[in-house]
Design a protein around this motif. Structure first.
Motif, mmCIF file in Angstrom:
data_model
loop_
_atom_site.group_PDB
_atom_site.id
_atom_site.type_symbol
_atom_site.label_atom_id
_atom_site.label_comp_id
_atom_site.label_asym_id
_atom_site.label_seq_id
_atom_site.Cartn_x
_atom_site.Cartn_y
_atom_site.Cartn_z
ATOM 1 N N SER A 1 30.441 35.846 27.919
ATOM 2 C CA SER A 1 30.709 34.716 28.793
ATOM 3 C C SER A 1 29.767 34.782 29.989
ATOM 4 O O SER A 1 29.557 35.853 30.566
ATOM 5 C CB SER A 1 32.165 34.741 29.271
ATOM 6 O OG SER A 1 32.408 33.719 30.201
ATOM 7 N N ALA B 1 35.908 33.371 26.176
ATOM 8 C CA ALA B 1 36.971 33.729 27.122
ATOM 9 C C ALA B 1 38.189 32.825 27.075
ATOM 10 O O ALA B 1 39.256 33.207 27.565
ATOM 11 C CB ALA B 1 36.409 33.739 28.543
ATOM 12 N N ARG C 1 33.867 38.762 33.921
ATOM 13 C CA ARG C 1 33.931 37.933 32.722
ATOM 14 C C ARG C 1 33.900 38.811 31.464
ATOM 15 O O ARG C 1 33.282 39.878 31.460
ATOM 16 C CB ARG C 1 32.727 36.986 32.672
ATOM 17 C CG ARG C 1 32.813 35.807 33.614
ATOM 18 C CD ARG C 1 31.498 35.038 33.615
ATOM 19 N NE ARG C 1 31.656 33.742 34.264
ATOM 20 C CZ ARG C 1 31.977 32.627 33.627
ATOM 21 N NH1 ARG C 1 32.155 32.650 32.317
ATOM 22 N NH2 ARG C 1 32.108 31.494 34.280
ATOM 23 N N PRO C 2 34.545 38.337 30.398
ATOM 24 C CA PRO C 2 34.445 39.059 29.131
ATOM 25 C C PRO C 2 33.007 39.037 28.619
ATOM 26 O O PRO C 2 32.208 38.159 28.980
ATOM 27 C CB PRO C 2 35.373 38.266 28.196
ATOM 28 C CG PRO C 2 36.244 37.465 29.087
ATOM 29 C CD PRO C 2 35.451 37.185 30.316
ATOM 30 N N GLN D 1 41.588 34.127 25.491
ATOM 31 C CA GLN D 1 42.221 35.143 26.337
ATOM 32 C C GLN D 1 42.878 34.504 27.554
ATOM 33 O O GLN D 1 43.984 34.890 27.962
ATOM 34 C CB GLN D 1 41.169 36.155 26.782
ATOM 35 C CG GLN D 1 41.699 37.255 27.696
ATOM 36 C CD GLN D 1 40.600 38.213 28.131
ATOM 37 O OE1 GLN D 1 39.539 38.300 27.503
ATOM 38 N NE2 GLN D 1 40.834 38.917 29.228
ATOM 39 N N THR D 2 42.221 33.499 28.134
ATOM 40 C CA THR D 2 42.772 32.806 29.295
ATOM 41 C C THR D 2 44.065 32.074 28.933
ATOM 42 O O THR D 2 45.072 32.165 29.650
ATOM 43 C CB THR D 2 41.747 31.798 29.846
ATOM 44 O OG1 THR D 2 40.522 32.477 30.143
ATOM 45 C CG2 THR D 2 42.279 31.136 31.108
ATOM 46 N N GLU E 1 32.965 28.152 27.091
ATOM 47 C CA GLU E 1 33.773 29.346 27.331
ATOM 48 C C GLU E 1 34.402 29.856 26.034
ATOM 49 O O GLU E 1 35.544 30.330 26.023
ATOM 50 C CB GLU E 1 34.863 29.054 28.368
ATOM 51 C CG GLU E 1 34.352 28.747 29.758
ATOM 52 C CD GLU E 1 33.667 29.934 30.425
ATOM 53 O OE1 GLU E 1 33.654 31.032 29.820
ATOM 54 O OE2 GLU E 1 33.126 29.758 31.525
ATOM 55 N N ASP F 1 37.477 31.249 32.201
ATOM 56 C CA ASP F 1 36.611 32.400 31.919
ATOM 57 C C ASP F 1 37.333 33.740 31.986
ATOM 58 O O ASP F 1 36.692 34.799 31.973
ATOM 59 C CB ASP F 1 35.437 32.409 32.901
ATOM 60 C CG ASP F 1 35.883 32.378 34.363
ATOM 61 O OD1 ASP F 1 37.083 32.584 34.628
ATOM 62 O OD2 ASP F 1 35.036 32.142 35.235
ATOM 63 N N ALA F 2 38.661 33.714 32.094
ATOM 64 C CA ALA F 2 39.482 34.940 32.089
ATOM 65 C C ALA F 2 39.211 35.839 33.291
ATOM 66 O O ALA F 2 39.508 37.040 33.245
ATOM 67 C CB ALA F 2 39.286 35.725 30.791
ATOM 68 N N THR F 3 38.700 35.319 34.375
ATOM 69 C CA THR F 3 38.463 36.134 35.567
ATOM 70 C C THR F 3 39.665 36.137 36.516
ATOM 71 O O THR F 3 39.827 37.065 37.306
ATOM 72 C CB THR F 3 37.226 35.625 36.339
ATOM 73 O OG1 THR F 3 37.411 34.244 36.659
ATOM 74 C CG2 THR F 3 35.961 35.783 35.510
#
Length: 315
Positions: free
Chosen positions: A206, A23, A202-203, A26-27, A20, A92-94
């Protein structure tokens, strides 16, 4: 003032990760801003990219789990980390980190053991093809098998109390871990809740590690296995009942022929009917015996769960 601030609880953010790099920073930044007093742990699962370096650079505590699979990572995280409240999400920043304070506050205010972040997708690309249908199918199946369920059993965004985490056996190997978590809460009748949270795409760079069909089959198998383990009288009783019906259907023509002629012309069928009847009876008795065993095991789990401290705070 937030409940978490008022009672001075310790909060741990748990982020299982595999490749990951795009991402994870950012997470971590999102949860750092949402929960500034929380300790953020990234558990790397044999990543081949720069996930570890990026996570350390973002200020997270990075640890490794060598056994491949999300279930193995969750098992390690729950065993290693001590806190009053655990926030688990994917790296994964989702998932919406900004929702975390409200989830934590509700868990503490109502003294719950788990809150599920039910996903509300913000863009079409949030879900891969087939995932919505698969999630709905598995959620409905769990509700039918166990009598109650959550609306999003596959959500990886959850907040737990300490007594949930430390009483959870975590036996799954992969993405079916969320199903096992849900069944654990349902079986012990823990106080739980669901809160709708945004779910993002996802970004760029990713990619999802979930196999639509492979992991979907494993999740389905996990539900059926847990049903066999947790509801043996229904599982084996249903199997025995089906075998008994087949035996009766085969036996009726034999009985009619015997009543009319005094003969049994299809002797192999009579042997089959007898065998099916014996197996049906064995299934019924196996279900009864295992139901007693499961009840005792459930009582032990419940006592171990109650031995853990309740969530701090509350009204």
């Amino acid at each position: 003032m937030a409940v978490a601030d008022a009672v001075g609880v310790t909060i741990a953010v748990l982020l299982p990760c595999y490749n990951e790099e795009a991402a994870i920073a950012q997470t971590i930044a999102g949860f750092r801003a949402a929960l500034p007093g929380a300790a953020i742990y990234v558990y790397d699962n044999n990543s081949t990219d720069r996930t570890v370096e990026v996570a350390r650079g973002a200020g997270a505590v990075v640890r490794r789990e060598r056994i491949q699979g999300k279930g193995a990572v969750v098992r390690r995280m729950f065993a290693d980390v001590d806190a009053d409240v655990y926030v688990m999400a994917d790296g994964d920043a989702t998932y919406d980190a900004a929702s975390a304070p409200a989830l934590v506050d509700r868990l503490l205010a109502e003294q719950l053991d788990m809150i599920v972040g039910s996903r509300i997708s913000q863009v079409q690309e949030s879900y891969r093809r087939g995932h919505r249908f698969g999630n709905a199918l598995l959620t409905g199946m769990l509700a039918r098998l166990f009598g109650r369920s959550f609306t999003d059993i596959l959500s990886g965004y959850r907040v737990f109390s300490r007594r949930f985490v430390k009483s959870f056996p975590a036996l799954s190997a992969g993405f079916e871990i969320e199903t096992e978590i849900s069944v654990h809460a349902l079986e012990l009748r823990m106080p739980c809740a669901e809160v709708e949270t945004p779910y993002y795409a996802r970004p760029e760079g990713s990619a999802s590690k979930l196999s639509t069909y492979g992991d979907g089959w494993r999740i389905l198998s996990t539900i059926l296995t847990l049903y066999r383990i947790e509801r043996p009288i229904l599982y084996f009783g249903t199997l025995g009942g089906l075998l008994a019906l087949i035996a009766v259907a085969l036996a009726v023509p034999l009985a009619l022929t015997y009543a009319a002629t005094g003969l049994v012309p299809r002797f192999p069928t009579a042997i089959l009917v007898t065998g099916l009847g014996i197996v049906a009876a064995l299934c019924l008795f196996a279900g009864l015996i295992l139901d007693t065993v499961v009840r005792g095991r459930r009582e032990v789990r419940r006592l171990f769960y109650l031995a853990q401290p309740a969530p701090p705070g509350g009204a």
